[in-house]
Motif scaffolding. Structure first.
Motif, short mmCIF file in Angstrom:
data_model
loop_
_atom_site.label_atom_id
_atom_site.label_comp_id
_atom_site.label_asym_id
_atom_site.label_seq_id
_atom_site.Cartn_x
_atom_site.Cartn_y
_atom_site.Cartn_z
N HIS A 8 0.21 4.06 1.16
CA HIS A 8 0.06 4.91 2.34
C HIS A 8 1.20 4.63 3.32
O HIS A 8 2.19 5.33 3.35
N ARG A 9 1.11 3.56 4.10
CA ARG A 9 2.18 3.29 5.06
C ARG A 9 2.76 1.90 4.92
O ARG A 9 3.40 1.38 5.84
N GLY A 10 2.54 1.30 3.76
CA GLY A 10 3.31 0.09 3.45
C GLY A 10 2.70 -1.24 3.85
O GLY A 10 3.37 -2.27 3.78
N MET A 11 1.43 -1.23 4.27
CA MET A 11 0.79 -2.51 4.59
C MET A 11 0.62 -3.35 3.32
O MET A 11 0.49 -2.80 2.21
N TYR A 67 -5.56 -1.81 6.31
CA TYR A 67 -5.06 -1.01 7.44
C TYR A 67 -5.91 0.25 7.65
O TYR A 67 -6.51 0.44 8.70
N HIS A 68 -5.98 1.14 6.61
CA HIS A 68 -6.78 2.36 6.77
C HIS A 68 -7.74 2.57 5.60
O HIS A 68 -8.21 3.66 5.36
N GLY A 69 -7.94 1.51 4.82
CA GLY A 69 -9.01 1.54 3.83
C GLY A 69 -8.72 2.18 2.49
O GLY A 69 -9.63 2.43 1.71
N ARG A 70 -7.48 2.44 2.16
CA ARG A 70 -7.17 3.01 0.83
C ARG A 70 -7.58 2.00 -0.24
O ARG A 70 -7.37 0.80 -0.06
N MET A 92 -9.43 7.34 -0.49
CA MET A 92 -8.78 7.21 0.82
C MET A 92 -9.53 8.09 1.80
O MET A 92 -9.70 9.30 1.55
N CYS A 94 0.84 -1.20 0.00
CA CYS A 94 0.00 0.00 0.00
C CYS A 94 0.87 1.25 0.00
O CYS A 94 1.87 1.34 0.73
N CYS A 120 -6.90 -1.72 1.02
CA CYS A 120 -5.90 -1.99 2.05
C CYS A 120 -6.61 -2.21 3.38
O CYS A 120 -7.46 -1.41 3.77
#
Ligand code: FES
Ligand SMILES: [Fe+2]
Length: 356
Positions: free
Chosen positions: A84-87, A103-106, A117, A82, A101
Motif C-alpha cells: 500500500h504505502r510502504g510500511m 498502518y492501515h490493516g492490509r 484491505m 507493504c 500491516c
C-alpha cells in the motif's frame, strides 16, 4: 591493459589503499555489492518458535527489508514492505496465520498473497499481482536458510564448495540454536578490516595466545575458491578434533576448526561442538556490527579447543581491527605488502573487492 589495483601475483602486489577503508563514497559503492550475494537468514530450528521472522540483519546489509515465513508448502522469503504505502509489515518475529500491516490493516497470507484491505472496494483493477509481497530466492544447506536480493550465482553454485567438502558433517549433524552463545558486537572499524583479519592465521601467535596453544600453527592451511576462503586449524596434541570419515578429503587430519568465509561478510566457523555463524554488518565506514549465532551439534564438546572461548578471541581481534582503522587514517600510511605464505586469503579478498 590497465594494471589491476591488486596485482594477481601476491609477491608483487600491494595491499588495498587506505581510502578503501576510510572513504565514505568507496564504502557506499562496496556495500552495494552485498545485494548481489547470498546471505545467512535463519536456521530451521529458529522457525520452531515463530513462523514469521523479519531479517533485520539482511536489511542492514542490503537496505532490503525481508521476512522469512514458514507455511505447509515450505519457506518463503518475502518483501517486508507493504504494497500500500510502504510500511514495514512485521517488526518482530510472530506466529500468526496472516500478516497484517500495522498502518492501515492490509493483510497477506504467509506466501505473500494479498488477502484483504479495508475501504478499497471502489478501486479499479484491484487487487492485482502487484499487491502481493515480492518474493526473494531461498536456499538451504545443513538446516541453514539463505537468501539474497538478487544473487548473481545460483544457490547450488554458491554453496557447492562447502556442501561438497562438508557433506559428511551435514549428513550426520543435527543443530540446535543456543541463544546463550548469541553476541551483537559493535566495533569501531571498517567492515573490510574485520574481514581482512579473519582471513589470515598469521596474527594468531601474536594476538591470541590461548588459541595459539590449542592450534598447530605450522599446519594451519588456507584454501582459496571462487567466492570465498577456507582456513583449517589443526589441533595441537591432546586437543579435540573432528572424527572425519574416509569419504572426506580431510580423512586422517586432526581438524579442530573449519573457518569458512563467503564473500562479502559471512563466516561459518565449524567446530567439534557446532557452528558459530558470524555475520558482518557494515554500519558506517568506521563502524561495524558483528552478529554471532551459535548452533550446537555436540554439547559435550563445548568450551574446548579452538572454539572454546570465542569471546576472548573476538575481543583480541577487536583490539587489532580498531587499531588498524586508526592507523590507516594516518598520512604516513597508504598501502603495505602481503606475505605470500600467510596472507593469500587477504589477497584473494582484495582481488574480489577490487574486481568490477
Ligand atoms: S501501508 Fe500498509 S496498509 Fe497502508
Ligand atoms: Fe583473530
Amino acid at each position: 591493459m590497465e594494471e589491476a589495483l591488486i596485482d594477481a601475483d601476491i609477491r608483487k602486489a600491494r595491499t588495498l589503499p587506505s581510502s578503501w577503508y576510510s572513504d565514505d563514497s568507496i564504502f557506499q559503492t562496496l556495500i552495494s555489492r552485498f545485494s548481489s550475494e547470498w546471505h545467512f537468514a535463519v536456521h530451521h530450528s529458529d522457525l520452531d518458535e515463530f513462523n514469521t521472522i523479519p531479517l533485520t540483519h539482511i536489511e542492514e546489509q542490503t537496505k532490503e527489508p525481508m521476512l522469512l515465513t514458514k507455511t505447509e508448502n515450505g519457506l518463503n522469503c518475502l518483501s517486508n514492505v507493504c504494497t500500500h504505502r510502504g510500511m514495514l509489515v512485521a517488526s518482530e518475529p510472530c506466529n500468526g496465520k496472516v500478516l497484517q500491516c500495522p498502518y492501515h490493516g492490509r493483510t497477506f497470507d504467509l506466501d505473500g498473497i494479498f488477502k484483504n484491505m479495508p475501504a478499497f472496494e471502489d478501486v479499479v483493477n484491484f487487487p492485482s499481482v502487484e499487491d502481493n509481497l515480492k518474493q526473494f530466492p531461498t536456499g538451504e544447506w545443513a538446516g541453514m536458510v539463505f537468501t539474497g536480493v538478487e544473487p548473481s550465482k545460483t544457490f547450488d553454485d554458491w554453496i557447492r564448495p562447502i556442501s561438497e567438502r562438508m557433506s559428511w558433517w551435514a549428513d550426520r549433524k543435527q543443530m540446535e540454536r543456543d541463544k546463550s552463545r548469541d553476541r551483537d558486537w559493535i566495533i569501531n572499524t571498517n567492515w573490510a578490516l574485520y574481514v581482512d583479519n579473519y582471513l589470515e592465521g598469521f596474527h594468531i601467535p601474536f594476538v591470541h595466545s590461548d588459541l595459539n596453544a590449542v592450534l598447530d600453527y605450522g599446519d594451519y592451511t588456507t584454501e582459496l575458491f571462487e567466492g570465498g576462503v577456507l582456513q583449517i586449524g589443526i589441533a595441537s596434541e591432546g586437543e579435540p578434533f573432528f572424527e572425519i570419515p574416509e569419504s572426506s578429503p580431510d580423512y586422517g587430519k586432526k581438524i579442530a576448526a573449519y573457518y569458512w568465509w563467503l564473500f562479502p561478510g559471512l563466516m561459518l566457523n565449524i567446530y567439534p561442538w557446532g557452528v558459530s555463524v558470524n555475520i558482518v554488518v557494515p554500519e558506517a565506514v568506521d563502524k561495524t556490527r558483528v552478529i554471532y549465532q551459535g548452533y550446537v551439534t555436540d554439547p559435550e564438546m563445548l568450551g574446548q579447543g579452538a572454539g572454546g572461548d570465542l569471546d576472548k578471541v573476538e575481543i583480541e581481534d577487536q583490539f587489532v581491527v580498531e587499531g588498524c582503522l586508526r592507523g590507516i587514517r594516518s598520512s604516513a600510511y597508504d598501502r603495505g605488502r602481503y606475505s605470500p605464505e600467510m596472507e593469500r586469503g587477504v589477497h584473494h579478498f582484495h582481488r574480489m573487492l577490487t574486481r568490477e
